[in-house]
Design a protein around this motif. Structure first.
Motif, PDB file in Angstrom:
ATOM      1  N   VAL A  56     -49.283  26.046  44.548  1.00  0.00           N
ATOM      2  CA  VAL A  56     -48.112  25.360  45.090  1.00  0.00           C
ATOM      3  C   VAL A  56     -48.081  23.936  44.553  1.00  0.00           C
ATOM      4  O   VAL A  56     -49.058  23.190  44.703  1.00  0.00           O
ATOM      5  CB  VAL A  56     -48.149  25.337  46.634  1.00  0.00           C
ATOM      6  CG1 VAL A  56     -46.971  24.542  47.184  1.00  0.00           C
ATOM      7  CG2 VAL A  56     -48.123  26.760  47.176  1.00  0.00           C
ATOM      8  N   ASN A  63     -41.677  20.892  44.359  1.00  0.00           N
ATOM      9  CA  ASN A  63     -42.014  21.707  45.523  1.00  0.00           C
ATOM     10  C   ASN A  63     -40.739  21.993  46.312  1.00  0.00           C
ATOM     11  O   ASN A  63     -39.917  21.083  46.515  1.00  0.00           O
ATOM     12  CB  ASN A  63     -43.028  20.938  46.385  1.00  0.00           C
ATOM     13  CG  ASN A  63     -43.469  21.704  47.610  1.00  0.00           C
ATOM     14  OD1 ASN A  63     -42.720  21.854  48.562  1.00  0.00           O
ATOM     15  ND2 ASN A  63     -44.700  22.187  47.601  1.00  0.00           N
ATOM     16  N   LYS A  88     -48.640  27.637  54.550  1.00  0.00           N
ATOM     17  CA  LYS A  88     -48.032  28.827  53.971  1.00  0.00           C
ATOM     18  C   LYS A  88     -48.533  30.084  54.674  1.00  0.00           C
ATOM     19  O   LYS A  88     -49.728  30.365  54.698  1.00  0.00           O
ATOM     20  CB  LYS A  88     -48.348  28.929  52.476  1.00  0.00           C
ATOM     21  CG  LYS A  88     -47.733  27.846  51.606  1.00  0.00           C
ATOM     22  CD  LYS A  88     -46.219  27.947  51.569  1.00  0.00           C
ATOM     23  CE  LYS A  88     -45.749  29.241  50.914  1.00  0.00           C
ATOM     24  NZ  LYS A  88     -44.264  29.332  50.889  1.00  0.00           N
ATOM     25  N   LEU A  92     -47.152  34.062  47.941  1.00  0.00           N
ATOM     26  CA  LEU A  92     -46.308  33.676  46.810  1.00  0.00           C
ATOM     27  C   LEU A  92     -46.016  34.898  45.938  1.00  0.00           C
ATOM     28  O   LEU A  92     -46.856  35.776  45.790  1.00  0.00           O
ATOM     29  CB  LEU A  92     -47.005  32.602  45.983  1.00  0.00           C
ATOM     30  CG  LEU A  92     -47.250  31.258  46.682  1.00  0.00           C
ATOM     31  CD1 LEU A  92     -48.036  30.341  45.755  1.00  0.00           C
ATOM     32  CD2 LEU A  92     -45.936  30.618  47.082  1.00  0.00           C
ATOM     33  N   SER A  99     -40.514  30.686  49.112  1.00  0.00           N
ATOM     34  CA  SER A  99     -39.988  29.391  48.678  1.00  0.00           C
ATOM     35  C   SER A  99     -38.856  28.934  49.585  1.00  0.00           C
ATOM     36  O   SER A  99     -38.743  27.755  49.931  1.00  0.00           O
ATOM     37  CB  SER A  99     -39.514  29.464  47.222  1.00  0.00           C
ATOM     38  OG  SER A  99     -38.511  30.457  47.061  1.00  0.00           O
TER      39      SER A  99
END
Length: 309
Positions: A56, A63, A88, A92, A99
């Motif tokens: 990240v 970001n 998080k 991902l 996101s």
């Protein structure tokens, strides 16, 4: 005024098969948490990134949460800077709107610190600026679902209009995430720039039928319409075992099954009494091709982002 606030934003399924970039629904079983604190210095700083972080970016402009707050500051001029901490909870590259969730949680938390809080449509546009960092251009389906909750239709980009769509109470969403990474940019890059007229007609009919079925509690119409003839055929090769997983879900009683966002996660809609069997069947097929998989069953009328502290 508050000095600090923390917000939770749920994961989401984008596209929902037949609504590429315009349909999404929230997945309240997992999500991201973002804490935002005031600071005297202008601008945005990222203090920490925790949880299922991976690679990240820590520079605010790179970001999604940081860029969303920069967009908010430019529009609102709050007279202070922000420091944010990101937890998080969404893997991902999973196709579950990670996101988008970070961007949404950031603007919802920061909004709680403003003397004049902004409306959801304004927060949506700030979060869109963050989402563009991850995908290369602003896409609203994941952001709107994460912000508003439930099944959401969004029309337009410059001035998006959001409509939450009712879902029959007996339906549950089954989400299965195989343990692999698939970049959104890669999944978008393989898409053709044009669509055959016949596919356009079928996809339009499916979208209209699906929304009609949701409003009228017509399960047969939802079952007949929840089929993507444009995007899914192009992206399925990126997901090992896709056909087996989809076939197993349908055989177990799903109303429909497709790719969650850009993938590799997949989703199915099923009646509550069949949802456990559908999830087990999907996970089993992923495991048969060597991929461990997590699974969740969620209500499709869930909540959106909210301040939790």
């Amino acid at each position: 005024m508050r000095e600090r606030a923390t917000a939770f934003a749920p994961a989401s399924v984008g596209n929902v098969a037949i609504g590429f970039d315009i349909l999404g629904f929230s997945v309240d079983a997992l999500g991201d948490r973002v804490g935002v604190a005031r600071r005297r210095e202008p601008g945005v700083a990222i203090g920490a990134v925790r949880g299922i972080a991976g690679e990240v970016p820590h520079q605010p402009r790179d970001n999604t949460a940081g860029r969303a707050l920069l967009a908010m500051q430019e529009a609102v001029r709050p007279g202070c800077g922000f420091v944010l901490e990101i937890d998080k909870g969404i893997p991902l590259g999973s196709g579950l709107g990670g996101s988008a969730a970070s961007a949404v949680a950031a603007v919802v938390a920061a909004n709680a610190l403003l003397s004049a809080p902004r409306s959801p449509p304004e927060l949506l546009k700030f979060a869109m600026a963050g989402e563009a960092v991850a995908s290369g251009s602003p896409h609203v389906d994941n952001i709107a679902a994460s912000l508003y909750g439930g099944l959401v239709l969004t029309v337009g980009i410059d001035e998006p209009r959001v409509k939450r769509i009712p879902v029959p109470a007996a339906i549950r969403a089954v989400i299965v995430h195989p343990h692999m990474f698939l970049a959104t940019a890669k999944a978008r890059a393989i898409l053709k720039s044009s669509v055959e007229l016949s596919d356009f007609v079928w996809q339009t009919a499916h979208l209209a039928g699906f929304i009609s079925g949701c409003y009228t509690d017509d399960l047969d119409m939802i079952r007949a319409s929840l089929e993507d003839v444009v995007i899914e055929p192009q992206r399925q090769a990126l997901i090992p075992g896709f056909q087996q997983v989809r076939g197993a879900a349908m055989q177990a009683g799903a109303l429909g099954c497709s790719i969650s966002g850009a993938g590799p996660s997949m989703f199915a809609w099923a009646l509550e009494g069949r949802s456990d069997a559908v999830m087990s069947a999907m996970r089993r097929e992923f495991e048969s091709v060597g991929l461990a998989a997590d699974g969740w069953i969620v209500d499709l009328n869930g909540s959106g982002a909210r301040v939790i502290d």
